[in-house]
Design an enzyme around this catalytic site. Structure first.
Site, mmCIF file in Angstrom:
data_model
loop_
_atom_site.group_PDB
_atom_site.id
_atom_site.type_symbol
_atom_site.label_atom_id
_atom_site.label_comp_id
_atom_site.label_asym_id
_atom_site.label_seq_id
_atom_site.Cartn_x
_atom_site.Cartn_y
_atom_site.Cartn_z
ATOM 1 N N LYS A 20 0.654 -1.191 0.032
ATOM 2 C CA LYS A 20 -0.100 -0.094 -0.102
ATOM 3 C C LYS A 20 0.722 1.273 0.185
ATOM 4 C CE LYS A 20 -1.664 -1.230 3.955
ATOM 5 N NZ LYS A 20 -1.317 -2.459 4.359
ATOM 6 N N ARG A 78 -10.098 0.206 9.164
ATOM 7 C CA ARG A 78 -9.644 -1.234 9.222
ATOM 8 C C ARG A 78 -10.399 -2.062 10.170
ATOM 9 N NH1 ARG A 78 -3.796 0.090 9.144
ATOM 10 N NH2 ARG A 78 -2.298 -1.487 9.703
ATOM 11 N N ARG A 130 11.953 -4.503 5.278
ATOM 12 C CA ARG A 130 11.536 -3.145 5.244
ATOM 13 C C ARG A 130 12.299 -2.173 5.695
ATOM 14 N NH1 ARG A 130 5.219 -1.437 5.513
ATOM 15 N NH2 ARG A 130 5.236 -2.533 7.437
ATOM 16 N N ARG A 163 11.101 -0.380 11.529
ATOM 17 C CA ARG A 163 10.025 -0.213 12.366
ATOM 18 C C ARG A 163 9.944 -1.242 13.607
ATOM 19 N NH1 ARG A 163 4.518 0.281 8.812
ATOM 20 N NH2 ARG A 163 3.802 -0.869 10.530
ATOM 21 N N ARG A 204 -0.291 -8.838 13.792
ATOM 22 C CA ARG A 204 -0.992 -7.846 12.762
ATOM 23 C C ARG A 204 -1.571 -8.662 11.930
ATOM 24 N NH1 ARG A 204 4.272 -5.114 11.198
ATOM 25 N NH2 ARG A 204 3.033 -3.849 10.039
#
Ligand code: ADP
Ligand code: ADP
Ligand code: ADP
Length: 213
Positions: A13, A88, A127, A160, A171
């Site tokens: 996203k 969400r 990431r 992160r 998650r």
């Protein structure tokens, strides 16, 4: 256009957002980025959200709805926006519909970043982000020109705290239990376009452009 990007953590996203934003001159509202900025600045909101985010659970609906309500008032968001990471939960989707109908507007399209869970761990653990802008890189799939440095600003990249294999499990559980019903909610309204989010970034971009043209 008023767009929603929906998909599990690591589905791409944030990577597609700047491209869509530039092409259609929309404002990009990413609740995760806003919450992380609040955590870093230790605002009351950030202090409330931090522990929940670190565990990989969703923060309360009232908290994020407040954040989005505030952000959507910006003049730059009046012509259209990309919602990245919001709504969400079905409650958030209903609140959003209420906010928009008050303004006499509505959502035009929901882009569903469909992808198998097994692909996501490698994406998430590799990431690297530029915290101030939310730009993301990947050590294997999308490396920066200089390792650890943002291409645009030259500032350092960071990982992160919730981008670990273990927190990813929570998650993903939150995604399947609380966010998948949101896809169903918008499917019933005929707004959902499914993307093949496991494909390389350029191919996903092409699918997005085809959907929005
Ligand atoms: P990703 O892009 O990896 O899916 P985000 O950056 O969007 O993750 O979100 C990071 C965390 O911020 C979430 O795990 C959750 O704790 C919180 N968060 C972000 N958006 C929402 C939302 N709409 N509702 C509840 N919590 C949210
Ligand atoms: P999200 O915002 O949905 O959590 P990101 O856009 O941040 O996901 O992407 C997660 C990670 O995967 C990032 O490191 C990014 O560089 C990488 N990535 C994004 N899209 C792709 C893709 N189509 N193929 C391979 N890697 C990707
Ligand atoms: P801790 O003190 O527990 O090590 P931090 O308060 O430094 O954690 O950061 C909390 C979360 O906010 C982490 O997920 C981190 O990746 C993120 N973060 C830290 N600084 C920034 C920033 N400037 N912008 C966006 N996110 C940030």
């Amino acid at each position: 256009k008023r767009l929603i990007l929906i998909g599990p953590p690591g589905s791409g996203k944030g990577t597609q957002s700047p491209i869509i934003k530039d092409e259609f001159c929309l404002c990009h509202l990413a609740t995760g980025d806003m919450l992380r900025a609040a955590v870093a600045a230790k605002t009351p909101l950030g202090i409330k959200a931090k522990e929940t985010m670190d565990r990989g659970e969703l923060v309360s609906d009232d908290l994020v709805v407040g954040v989005i309500d505030e952000a959507m008032k910006k003049p730059s968001c009046q012509k259209g926006f990309i919602l990245d990471g919001f709504p969400r939960t079905v409650v958030q989707a209903q609140k959003l519909d209420e906010m928009l109908s008050k303004q006499g507007t509505k959502i035009d399209k929901v882009l569903n970043f469909a992808i198998d869970d097994v692909i996501l761990e490698e994406r998430i653990t590799g990431r690297w982000i530029h915290a101030a802008s939310g730009r993301s890189y990947h050590n294997k799939f999308n490396p920066p020109k200089v390792l650890g440095i943002d291409d645009v600003t030259g500032e350092p990249l960071m990982q992160r705290k919730d981008d670990t294999a273990e927190v990813l499990k929570s998650r993903l559980e939150a995604f399947h239990r609380q966010t998948e019903p949101v896809i169903e909610y918008y499917s019933k309204k005929g707004l959902v376009a499914n993307l093949h989010a496991e494909k390389p970034p350029k191919e996903v971009t092409a699918e997005v452009q085809k959907t929005l043209s």
